[in-house]
Design a protein around this motif. Structure first.
Motif, PDB file in Angstrom:
ATOM      1  N   ASP A 114     -62.895 -40.194 -15.074  1.00 34.46           N
ATOM      2  CA  ASP A 114     -63.151 -39.100 -16.015  1.00 34.46           C
ATOM      3  C   ASP A 114     -62.462 -37.789 -15.640  1.00 34.46           C
ATOM      4  O   ASP A 114     -62.896 -36.711 -16.048  1.00 34.46           O
ATOM      5  CB  ASP A 114     -64.651 -38.856 -16.203  1.00 34.46           C
ATOM      6  CG  ASP A 114     -65.364 -40.075 -16.768  1.00 34.46           C
ATOM      7  OD1 ASP A 114     -64.746 -40.771 -17.610  1.00 34.46           O
ATOM      8  OD2 ASP A 114     -66.512 -40.332 -16.385  1.00 34.46           O
ATOM      9  N   ILE A 143     -59.634 -34.834 -15.693  1.00 37.04           N
ATOM     10  CA  ILE A 143     -58.882 -34.150 -16.741  1.00 37.04           C
ATOM     11  C   ILE A 143     -57.751 -33.387 -16.065  1.00 37.04           C
ATOM     12  O   ILE A 143     -57.963 -32.753 -15.029  1.00 37.04           O
ATOM     13  CB  ILE A 143     -59.774 -33.154 -17.510  1.00 37.04           C
ATOM     14  CG1 ILE A 143     -60.909 -33.894 -18.209  1.00 37.04           C
ATOM     15  CG2 ILE A 143     -58.951 -32.359 -18.513  1.00 37.04           C
ATOM     16  CD1 ILE A 143     -61.952 -32.973 -18.813  1.00 37.04           C
ATOM     17  N   TRP A 145     -55.324 -30.264 -16.309  1.00 39.93           N
ATOM     18  CA  TRP A 145     -55.164 -28.975 -16.977  1.00 39.93           C
ATOM     19  C   TRP A 145     -53.701 -28.600 -16.847  1.00 39.93           C
ATOM     20  O   TRP A 145     -53.214 -28.318 -15.762  1.00 39.93           O
ATOM     21  CB  TRP A 145     -56.057 -27.948 -16.317  1.00 39.93           C
ATOM     22  CG  TRP A 145     -55.926 -26.532 -16.808  1.00 39.93           C
ATOM     23  CD1 TRP A 145     -55.112 -26.058 -17.798  1.00 39.93           C
ATOM     24  CD2 TRP A 145     -56.633 -25.403 -16.312  1.00 39.93           C
ATOM     25  NE1 TRP A 145     -55.280 -24.712 -17.947  1.00 39.93           N
ATOM     26  CE2 TRP A 145     -56.213 -24.275 -17.039  1.00 39.93           C
ATOM     27  CE3 TRP A 145     -57.586 -25.235 -15.314  1.00 39.93           C
ATOM     28  CZ2 TRP A 145     -56.705 -23.006 -16.794  1.00 39.93           C
ATOM     29  CZ3 TRP A 145     -58.076 -23.965 -15.077  1.00 39.93           C
ATOM     30  CH2 TRP A 145     -57.642 -22.868 -15.822  1.00 39.93           C
ATOM     31  N   LYS A 150     -49.366 -34.868 -22.840  1.00 41.55           N
ATOM     32  CA  LYS A 150     -50.303 -35.359 -23.845  1.00 41.55           C
ATOM     33  C   LYS A 150     -49.741 -36.572 -24.596  1.00 41.55           C
ATOM     34  O   LYS A 150     -50.461 -37.203 -25.364  1.00 41.55           O
ATOM     35  CB  LYS A 150     -50.659 -34.250 -24.833  1.00 41.55           C
ATOM     36  CG  LYS A 150     -51.563 -33.201 -24.226  1.00 41.55           C
ATOM     37  CD  LYS A 150     -52.119 -32.286 -25.288  1.00 41.55           C
ATOM     38  CE  LYS A 150     -53.102 -31.324 -24.646  1.00 41.55           C
ATOM     39  NZ  LYS A 150     -54.070 -30.805 -25.579  1.00 41.55           N
ATOM     40  N   SER A 191     -51.772 -41.704 -23.072  1.00 35.05           N
ATOM     41  CA  SER A 191     -53.162 -41.783 -23.518  1.00 35.05           C
ATOM     42  C   SER A 191     -54.145 -42.202 -22.424  1.00 35.05           C
ATOM     43  O   SER A 191     -55.335 -42.331 -22.691  1.00 35.05           O
ATOM     44  CB  SER A 191     -53.270 -42.751 -24.690  1.00 35.05           C
ATOM     45  OG  SER A 191     -52.820 -44.036 -24.295  1.00 35.05           O
ATOM     46  N   ARG A 192     -53.682 -42.401 -21.212  1.00 36.56           N
ATOM     47  CA  ARG A 192     -54.567 -42.856 -20.131  1.00 36.56           C
ATOM     48  C   ARG A 192     -55.438 -41.746 -19.558  1.00 36.56           C
ATOM     49  O   ARG A 192     -56.575 -41.961 -19.186  1.00 36.56           O
ATOM     50  CB  ARG A 192     -53.747 -43.462 -18.992  1.00 36.56           C
ATOM     51  CG  ARG A 192     -53.144 -44.803 -19.275  1.00 36.56           C
ATOM     52  CD  ARG A 192     -54.192 -45.907 -19.332  1.00 36.56           C
ATOM     53  NE  ARG A 192     -55.098 -45.924 -18.195  1.00 36.56           N
ATOM     54  CZ  ARG A 192     -54.847 -46.457 -17.025  1.00 36.56           C
ATOM     55  NH1 ARG A 192     -53.691 -47.058 -16.809  1.00 36.56           N
ATOM     56  NH2 ARG A 192     -55.737 -46.422 -16.055  1.00 36.56           N
ATOM     57  N   ILE A 193     -54.887 -40.541 -19.453  1.00 38.22           N
ATOM     58  CA  ILE A 193     -55.576 -39.418 -18.821  1.00 38.22           C
ATOM     59  C   ILE A 193     -55.719 -38.300 -19.850  1.00 38.22           C
ATOM     60  O   ILE A 193     -54.763 -37.963 -20.549  1.00 38.22           O
ATOM     61  CB  ILE A 193     -54.766 -38.886 -17.608  1.00 38.22           C
ATOM     62  CG1 ILE A 193     -54.484 -39.993 -16.603  1.00 38.22           C
ATOM     63  CG2 ILE A 193     -55.476 -37.694 -16.966  1.00 38.22           C
ATOM     64  CD1 ILE A 193     -55.679 -40.611 -15.957  1.00 38.22           C
ATOM     65  N   LYS A 194     -56.907 -37.721 -19.921  1.00 39.24           N
ATOM     66  CA  LYS A 194     -57.097 -36.582 -20.813  1.00 39.24           C
ATOM     67  C   LYS A 194     -56.359 -35.380 -20.241  1.00 39.24           C
ATOM     68  O   LYS A 194     -56.448 -35.081 -19.046  1.00 39.24           O
ATOM     69  CB  LYS A 194     -58.583 -36.260 -20.963  1.00 39.24           C
ATOM     70  CG  LYS A 194     -58.837 -35.120 -21.925  1.00 39.24           C
ATOM     71  CD  LYS A 194     -60.305 -34.904 -22.167  1.00 39.24           C
ATOM     72  CE  LYS A 194     -60.479 -33.775 -23.173  1.00 39.24           C
ATOM     73  NZ  LYS A 194     -61.868 -33.604 -23.557  1.00 39.24           N
ATOM     74  N   ILE A 206     -55.637 -31.226 -21.004  1.00 34.75           N
ATOM     75  CA  ILE A 206     -55.994 -30.047 -21.792  1.00 34.75           C
ATOM     76  C   ILE A 206     -55.094 -28.884 -21.401  1.00 34.75           C
ATOM     77  O   ILE A 206     -54.639 -28.804 -20.264  1.00 34.75           O
ATOM     78  CB  ILE A 206     -57.478 -29.652 -21.625  1.00 34.75           C
ATOM     79  CG1 ILE A 206     -57.796 -29.306 -20.173  1.00 34.75           C
ATOM     80  CG2 ILE A 206     -58.388 -30.744 -22.155  1.00 34.75           C
ATOM     81  CD1 ILE A 206     -59.188 -28.737 -19.958  1.00 34.75           C
ATOM     82  N   GLU A 234     -57.666 -24.760 -24.295  1.00 37.99           N
ATOM     83  CA  GLU A 234     -58.734 -25.762 -24.321  1.00 37.99           C
ATOM     84  C   GLU A 234     -59.637 -25.638 -23.095  1.00 37.99           C
ATOM     85  O   GLU A 234     -60.860 -25.809 -23.189  1.00 37.99           O
ATOM     86  CB  GLU A 234     -58.141 -27.164 -24.409  1.00 37.99           C
ATOM     87  CG  GLU A 234     -57.415 -27.424 -25.719  1.00 37.99           C
ATOM     88  CD  GLU A 234     -56.502 -28.634 -25.677  1.00 37.99           C
ATOM     89  OE1 GLU A 234     -56.363 -29.278 -26.730  1.00 37.99           O
ATOM     90  OE2 GLU A 234     -55.898 -28.910 -24.622  1.00 37.99           O
TER      91      GLU A 234
END
Length: 80
Positions: free
Chosen positions: A52, A54, A56, A63, A66-69, A71, A75
């Motif tokens: 989980d 993220i 930054w 982006k 699609s594996r890692i969020k 921001i 955001e």
């Protein structure tokens, strides 16, 4: 004073990842960013090492995977 509070808040969420842990995820991270930017391999490996996570970053190319969020700063500020 506001900067110090924000920095303290951010640093509570920062984890220093040992290089031996990163090495376990390097090949997977490379495969994720190989067509985007291989210079992002270590950032993605760090994120893979912790569920989980993220990233930054204001690098919009990150982006594209699609594996890692990922921001951006706007955001991140919304989350705080």
């Amino acid at each position: 004073d506001e900067f110090d509070r924000l920095l303290a808040l951010i640093l509570r969420k920062v984890i220093i990842v040992p290089s031996e842990v990163l090495e376990q995820y390097r090949h997977e991270a490379e495969s994720i960013v190989k067509d985007i930017d291989v210079n992002d391999t270590l950032f993605v490996a760090c994120a893979l090492a912790f569920k989980d996570s993220i990233i930054w970053s204001n690098d919009s190319d990150l982006k594209k995977q699609s594996r890692i969020k990922v921001i951006n700063t706007t955001e991140a500020m919304e989350l705080l």
